[in-house]
Design a protein around this motif. Structure first.
Motif, PDB file in Angstrom:
ATOM      1  N   LYS A   8       0.843  -1.187   0.000  1.00 54.17           N
ATOM      2  CA  LYS A   8       0.000   0.000   0.000  1.00 54.17           C
ATOM      3  C   LYS A   8       0.880   1.240   0.000  1.00 54.17           C
ATOM      4  CE  LYS A   8      -4.009  -1.940   2.278  1.00 54.17           C
ATOM      5  NZ  LYS A   8      -4.939  -1.830   3.402  1.00 54.17           N
ATOM      6  N   GLU A   9       0.500   2.196  -0.828  1.00 55.37           N
ATOM      7  CA  GLU A   9       1.226   3.456  -0.903  1.00 55.37           C
ATOM      8  C   GLU A   9       0.317   4.552  -0.357  1.00 55.37           C
ATOM      9  OE1 GLU A   9       3.892   3.667  -4.684  1.00 55.37           O
ATOM     10  OE2 GLU A   9       1.986   2.755  -5.239  1.00 55.37           O
ATOM     11  N   PHE A  10       0.874   5.391   0.515  1.00 52.53           N
ATOM     12  CA  PHE A  10       0.097   6.469   1.101  1.00 52.53           C
ATOM     13  C   PHE A  10       0.676   7.811   0.687  1.00 52.53           C
ATOM     14  CE2 PHE A  10      -0.922   2.867   3.723  1.00 52.53           C
ATOM     15  CZ  PHE A  10      -2.287   3.006   3.909  1.00 52.53           C
ATOM     16  N   ILE A  11      -0.204   8.770   0.496  1.00 55.03           N
ATOM     17  CA  ILE A  11       0.171  10.090   0.038  1.00 55.03           C
ATOM     18  C   ILE A  11       0.189  11.052   1.219  1.00 55.03           C
ATOM     19  CG2 ILE A  11      -0.581  12.016  -1.418  1.00 55.03           C
ATOM     20  CD1 ILE A  11      -1.899   9.833  -3.220  1.00 55.03           C
ATOM     21  N   ASP A  12       1.265  11.798   1.325  1.00 53.40           N
ATOM     22  CA  ASP A  12       1.376  12.825   2.363  1.00 53.40           C
ATOM     23  C   ASP A  12       1.032  14.158   1.724  1.00 53.40           C
ATOM     24  OD1 ASP A  12       1.966  14.533   4.423  1.00 53.40           O
ATOM     25  OD2 ASP A  12       4.120  14.116   4.449  1.00 53.40           O
ATOM     26  N   ILE A  13      -0.244  14.577   1.853  1.00 56.60           N
ATOM     27  CA  ILE A  13      -0.652  15.822   1.203  1.00 56.60           C
ATOM     28  C   ILE A  13      -0.147  17.056   1.934  1.00 56.60           C
ATOM     29  CG2 ILE A  13      -2.654  14.821   0.067  1.00 56.60           C
ATOM     30  CD1 ILE A  13      -4.375  16.287   2.197  1.00 56.60           C
ATOM     31  N   ALA A  14       0.356  16.883   3.152  1.00 59.83           N
ATOM     32  CA  ALA A  14       0.891  18.022   3.901  1.00 59.83           C
ATOM     33  C   ALA A  14       2.238  18.473   3.336  1.00 59.83           C
ATOM     34  CB  ALA A  14       1.031  17.662   5.376  1.00 59.83           C
ATOM     35  N   ASP A  15       2.970  17.561   2.724  1.00 58.37           N
ATOM     36  CA  ASP A  15       4.274  17.880   2.146  1.00 58.37           C
ATOM     37  C   ASP A  15       4.078  18.278   0.686  1.00 58.37           C
ATOM     38  OD1 ASP A  15       6.752  16.547   0.474  1.00 58.37           O
ATOM     39  OD2 ASP A  15       7.395  17.519   2.343  1.00 58.37           O
ATOM     40  N   GLU A  16       4.455  19.509   0.345  1.00 62.00           N
ATOM     41  CA  GLU A  16       4.193  20.035  -0.997  1.00 62.00           C
ATOM     42  C   GLU A  16       4.870  19.225  -2.097  1.00 62.00           C
ATOM     43  OE1 GLU A  16       4.542  24.124  -3.625  1.00 62.00           O
ATOM     44  OE2 GLU A  16       4.879  24.225  -1.472  1.00 62.00           O
ATOM     45  N   GLN A  17       6.118  18.824  -1.896  1.00 57.72           N
ATOM     46  CA  GLN A  17       6.815  18.035  -2.920  1.00 57.72           C
ATOM     47  C   GLN A  17       6.153  16.674  -3.118  1.00 57.72           C
ATOM     48  OE1 GLN A  17      10.925  18.262  -1.484  1.00 57.72           O
ATOM     49  NE2 GLN A  17      11.429  19.309  -3.406  1.00 57.72           N
ATOM     50  N   ASP A  18       5.768  16.049  -2.029  1.00 57.43           N
ATOM     51  CA  ASP A  18       5.099  14.753  -2.104  1.00 57.43           C
ATOM     52  C   ASP A  18       3.752  14.904  -2.815  1.00 57.43           C
ATOM     53  OD1 ASP A  18       5.405  11.990  -1.469  1.00 57.43           O
ATOM     54  OD2 ASP A  18       3.840  12.199   0.053  1.00 57.43           O
ATOM     55  N   ARG A  19       3.030  15.956  -2.438  1.00 56.25           N
ATOM     56  CA  ARG A  19       1.717  16.209  -3.048  1.00 56.25           C
ATOM     57  C   ARG A  19       1.867  16.428  -4.553  1.00 56.25           C
ATOM     58  NH1 ARG A  19       0.222  20.184   0.117  1.00 56.25           N
ATOM     59  NH2 ARG A  19       0.753  21.849  -1.325  1.00 56.25           N
ATOM     60  N   GLN A  20       2.873  17.185  -4.956  1.00 56.76           N
ATOM     61  CA  GLN A  20       3.104  17.430  -6.383  1.00 56.76           C
ATOM     62  C   GLN A  20       3.448  16.132  -7.119  1.00 56.76           C
ATOM     63  OE1 GLN A  20       1.597  20.160  -7.211  1.00 56.76           O
ATOM     64  NE2 GLN A  20       3.280  20.889  -8.445  1.00 56.76           N
ATOM     65  N   TYR A  21       4.276  15.302  -6.507  1.00 60.35           N
ATOM     66  CA  TYR A  21       4.655  14.021  -7.107  1.00 60.35           C
ATOM     67  C   TYR A  21       3.410  13.162  -7.365  1.00 60.35           C
ATOM     68  CZ  TYR A  21       6.141   9.172  -7.398  1.00 60.35           C
ATOM     69  OH  TYR A  21       6.296   7.864  -7.786  1.00 60.35           O
ATOM     70  N   TRP A  22       2.583  13.008  -6.333  1.00 61.74           N
ATOM     71  CA  TRP A  22       1.405  12.154  -6.469  1.00 61.74           C
ATOM     72  C   TRP A  22       0.368  12.756  -7.403  1.00 61.74           C
ATOM     73  CZ3 TRP A  22       1.859   7.338  -5.326  1.00 61.74           C
ATOM     74  CH2 TRP A  22       2.747   6.937  -4.336  1.00 61.74           C
ATOM     75  N   ALA A  23       0.215  14.061  -7.386  1.00 61.91           N
ATOM     76  CA  ALA A  23      -0.728  14.717  -8.292  1.00 61.91           C
ATOM     77  C   ALA A  23      -0.313  14.466  -9.741  1.00 61.91           C
ATOM     78  CB  ALA A  23      -0.791  16.215  -7.988  1.00 61.91           C
ATOM     79  N   THR A  24       0.972  14.600 -10.004  1.00 63.09           N
ATOM     80  CA  THR A  24       1.484  14.330 -11.344  1.00 63.09           C
ATOM     81  C   THR A  24       1.270  12.867 -11.709  1.00 63.09           C
ATOM     82  OG1 THR A  24       3.134  16.071 -11.120  1.00 63.09           O
ATOM     83  CG2 THR A  24       3.533  14.406 -12.811  1.00 63.09           C
ATOM     84  N   ARG A  25       1.546  11.983 -10.786  1.00 67.36           N
ATOM     85  CA  ARG A  25       1.378  10.548 -11.038  1.00 67.36           C
ATOM     86  C   ARG A  25      -0.080  10.195 -11.330  1.00 67.36           C
ATOM     87  NH1 ARG A  25       3.599   5.656  -7.181  1.00 67.36           N
ATOM     88  NH2 ARG A  25       2.595   3.997  -8.344  1.00 67.36           N
ATOM     89  N   LEU A  26      -1.005  10.910 -10.673  1.00 70.55           N
ATOM     90  CA  LEU A  26      -2.434  10.659 -10.880  1.00 70.55           C
ATOM     91  C   LEU A  26      -3.036  11.495 -12.004  1.00 70.55           C
ATOM     92  CD1 LEU A  26      -3.473  10.439  -7.138  1.00 70.55           C
ATOM     93  CD2 LEU A  26      -3.679   8.588  -8.809  1.00 70.55           C
ATOM     94  N   GLY A  27      -2.267  12.443 -12.523  1.00 74.09           N
ATOM     95  CA  GLY A  27      -2.753  13.269 -13.621  1.00 74.09           C
ATOM     96  C   GLY A  27      -3.756  14.330 -13.203  1.00 74.09           C
ATOM     97  N   VAL A  28      -3.609  14.851 -11.996  1.00 70.41           N
ATOM     98  CA  VAL A  28      -4.502  15.894 -11.493  1.00 70.41           C
ATOM     99  C   VAL A  28      -3.675  17.021 -10.879  1.00 70.41           C
ATOM    100  CG1 VAL A  28      -6.424  14.304 -11.043  1.00 70.41           C
ATOM    101  CG2 VAL A  28      -4.768  14.775  -9.234  1.00 70.41           C
TER     102      VAL A  28
END
Length: 70
Positions: A8-28
């Motif tokens: 399981k992979e969890f997203i840390d939306i509090a961290d801006e770099q992490d949030r940007q990485y996952w947003a890009t990965r999800l296409g949003v």
């Protein structure tokens, strides 16, 4: 049962770099990512991905009804 389940992979939306990485990965956008996390009350990547996929399907269905009214 053997451990066949994917990690399981969890997203840390509090961290801006992490949030940007996952947003890009999800296409949003990162704002969309934050709103989806709030909507489904989960930060698990697979749940977010499934939710976004269903959202796209619903949008496509609505679009199709609009384009091809019966």
């Amino acid at each position: 049962m053997n451990s066949i389940n994917a990690r399981k992979e969890f997203i840390d939306i509090a961290d801006e770099q992490d949030r940007q990485y996952w947003a890009t990965r999800l296409g949003v956008s990162s704002e969309k990512l934050k709103s989806v996390v709030k909507a489904i009350q989960s930060m698990e990547f697979s749940k977010l991905k499934d939710y976004l996929m269903l959202e796209k399907i619903k949008e496509a269905s609505t679009y199709q009804r609009f384009v091809n009214p019966q």
